[in-house]
Motif scaffolding. Structure first.
Motif, PDB file in Angstrom:
ATOM      1  N   GLU A  71      44.854  49.823  28.840  1.00 38.22           N
ATOM      2  CA  GLU A  71      43.738  49.210  29.561  1.00 38.22           C
ATOM      3  C   GLU A  71      43.680  47.712  29.308  1.00 38.22           C
ATOM      4  O   GLU A  71      43.472  46.916  30.225  1.00 38.22           O
ATOM      5  N   GLN A  72      43.876  47.314  28.054  1.00 41.51           N
ATOM      6  CA  GLN A  72      43.872  45.888  27.731  1.00 41.51           C
ATOM      7  C   GLN A  72      45.023  45.170  28.434  1.00 41.51           C
ATOM      8  O   GLN A  72      44.854  44.078  28.975  1.00 41.51           O
ATOM      9  N   GLY A  73      46.203  45.815  28.441  1.00 38.62           N
ATOM     10  CA  GLY A  73      47.340  45.220  29.141  1.00 38.62           C
ATOM     11  C   GLY A  73      47.078  45.112  30.632  1.00 38.62           C
ATOM     12  O   GLY A  73      47.414  44.109  31.270  1.00 38.62           O
ATOM     13  N   PHE A  74      46.467  46.140  31.221  1.00 39.52           N
ATOM     14  CA  PHE A  74      46.147  46.121  32.645  1.00 39.52           C
ATOM     15  C   PHE A  74      45.147  45.018  32.962  1.00 39.52           C
ATOM     16  O   PHE A  74      45.302  44.286  33.958  1.00 39.52           O
ATOM     17  N   ASN A  75      44.125  44.885  32.110  1.00 47.15           N
ATOM     18  CA  ASN A  75      43.134  43.820  32.324  1.00 47.15           C
ATOM     19  C   ASN A  75      43.782  42.443  32.251  1.00 47.15           C
ATOM     20  O   ASN A  75      43.485  41.548  33.047  1.00 47.15           O
ATOM     21  N   LYS A  76      44.679  42.276  31.288  1.00 43.69           N
ATOM     22  CA  LYS A  76      45.375  40.992  31.138  1.00 43.69           C
ATOM     23  C   LYS A  76      46.248  40.705  32.354  1.00 43.69           C
ATOM     24  O   LYS A  76      46.260  39.591  32.880  1.00 43.69           O
ATOM     25  N   LEU A  77      46.975  41.736  32.821  1.00 41.08           N
ATOM     26  CA  LEU A  77      47.824  41.565  34.001  1.00 41.08           C
ATOM     27  C   LEU A  77      46.994  41.273  35.247  1.00 41.08           C
ATOM     28  O   LEU A  77      47.377  40.451  36.097  1.00 41.08           O
ATOM     29  N   SER A  78      45.834  41.932  35.372  1.00 37.27           N
ATOM     30  CA  SER A  78      44.959  41.675  36.520  1.00 37.27           C
ATOM     31  C   SER A  78      44.479  40.231  36.510  1.00 37.27           C
ATOM     32  O   SER A  78      44.462  39.567  37.546  1.00 37.27           O
ATOM     33  N   LYS A  79      44.091  39.746  35.338  1.00 35.39           N
ATOM     34  CA  LYS A  79      43.635  38.349  35.233  1.00 35.39           C
ATOM     35  C   LYS A  79      44.766  37.394  35.573  1.00 35.39           C
ATOM     36  O   LYS A  79      44.590  36.423  36.310  1.00 35.39           O
ATOM     37  N   ASN A  80      45.974  37.683  35.048  1.00 34.95           N
ATOM     38  CA  ASN A  80      47.134  36.842  35.366  1.00 34.95           C
ATOM     39  C   ASN A  80      47.433  36.864  36.858  1.00 34.95           C
ATOM     40  O   ASN A  80      47.785  35.839  37.450  1.00 34.95           O
ATOM     41  N   ASN A  81      47.298  38.041  37.483  1.00 40.29           N
ATOM     42  CA  ASN A  81      47.557  38.184  38.912  1.00 40.29           C
ATOM     43  C   ASN A  81      46.572  37.333  39.715  1.00 40.29           C
ATOM     44  O   ASN A  81      46.961  36.627  40.654  1.00 40.29           O
ATOM     45  N   ILE A  82      45.291  37.379  39.338  1.00 36.31           N
ATOM     46  CA  ILE A  82      44.278  36.579  40.033  1.00 36.31           C
ATOM     47  C   ILE A  82      44.573  35.098  39.861  1.00 36.31           C
ATOM     48  O   ILE A  82      44.510  34.313  40.820  1.00 36.31           O
ATOM     49  N   ASP A  83      44.906  34.687  38.634  1.00 35.55           N
ATOM     50  CA  ASP A  83      45.232  33.284  38.375  1.00 35.55           C
ATOM     51  C   ASP A  83      46.441  32.841  39.194  1.00 35.55           C
ATOM     52  O   ASP A  83      46.460  31.738  39.761  1.00 35.55           O
ATOM     53  N   LEU A  84      47.472  33.707  39.264  1.00 33.76           N
ATOM     54  CA  LEU A  84      48.675  33.356  40.018  1.00 33.76           C
ATOM     55  C   LEU A  84      48.396  33.258  41.512  1.00 33.76           C
ATOM     56  O   LEU A  84      48.930  32.377  42.205  1.00 33.76           O
ATOM     57  N   ARG A  85      47.540  34.144  42.026  1.00 37.55           N
ATOM     58  CA  ARG A  85      47.196  34.057  43.455  1.00 37.55           C
ATOM     59  C   ARG A  85      46.432  32.781  43.755  1.00 37.55           C
ATOM     60  O   ARG A  85      46.649  32.128  44.782  1.00 37.55           O
ATOM     61  N   LYS A  86      45.521  32.422  42.859  1.00 36.61           N
ATOM     62  CA  LYS A  86      44.775  31.182  43.029  1.00 36.61           C
ATOM     63  C   LYS A  86      45.731  29.987  43.011  1.00 36.61           C
ATOM     64  O   LYS A  86      45.655  29.091  43.842  1.00 36.61           O
TER      65      LYS A  86
END
Length: 189
Positions: A71-86
């Motif tokens: 879950e922590q890894g998924f949350n981190k990846l989701s945040k990275n994904n949002i940052d990369l899209r931005k």
């Protein structure tokens, strides 16, 4: 010294104790025991609560720990994904701006090349015209000189004409000033 097994007679405040003692314990003695044990129990309860708060959480199983890590890894990846899209959106906007700027610069460069080619053609024409035969060059220069002299004469005549008009206007102004004294205008409010 001599010591015997018999007790000695006591004198003073020690001798005033009653001769008859009650074999039973007093109420205060039992109350102290009750308070002691009740405070001991309270202390044990408090210590056990503190220890439960510190160590009382059940240990997680390996699967629960793994799920939590995922879950922590998924949350981190989701945040990275949002940052990369931005960041991708920002880079796309910058790319569009640079592309428009590049198109403008290419257009300006094409214009400058055209002007440079035109200037080059004009210079070549002038070089060809200056490389004419000396009989034609003399004729060309004579024609240019005559044209310049004519322009000079016309300009000289214009200057003389303008000078005469200027003098005439100055004379008319002087005459007008002599004939018509300055008038003072009074404004009524």
């Amino acid at each position: 010294m001599y010591s015997s097994s018999y007790s000695r007679a006591r004198l003073g405040p020690e001798s005033r104790q009653p001769l008859y003692r009650n074999k039973g314990k007093s109420c205060g003695y039992y109350m102290r025991i009750v308070f002691f044990f009740s405070s001991l129990i309270q202390s044990l309860i408090i210590v056990s609560l503190v220890l439960f708060l510190i160590y009382g959480q059940p240990e997680k199983s390996a699967e629960e720990k793994r799920v939590e890590e995922l879950e922590q890894g998924f949350n981190k990846l989701s945040k990275n994904n949002i940052d990369l899209r931005k960041e991708k959106g920002e880079l796309g906007a910058q790319l569009a701006a640079r592309t428009a700027e590049k198109a403008g610069l290419e257009k300006e460069m094409t214009k400058q090349k055209t002007e440079a080619n035109n200037t080059e053609h004009e210079l070549k024409k002038k070089i060809v015209s200056t490389e004419k035969k000396p009989g034609e060059m003399v004729q060309y220069l004579t024609h240019e000189r005559d044209s310049a002299l004519r322009d000079q004469d016309v300009n000289r005549q214009e200057a003389i004409k303008l000078g005469r008009e200027n003098n005439l206007l100055k004379e008319q102004l002087t005459t007008y000033i002599r004939c018509c004294p300055p008038v003072h205008i009074v404004y009524l409010t």
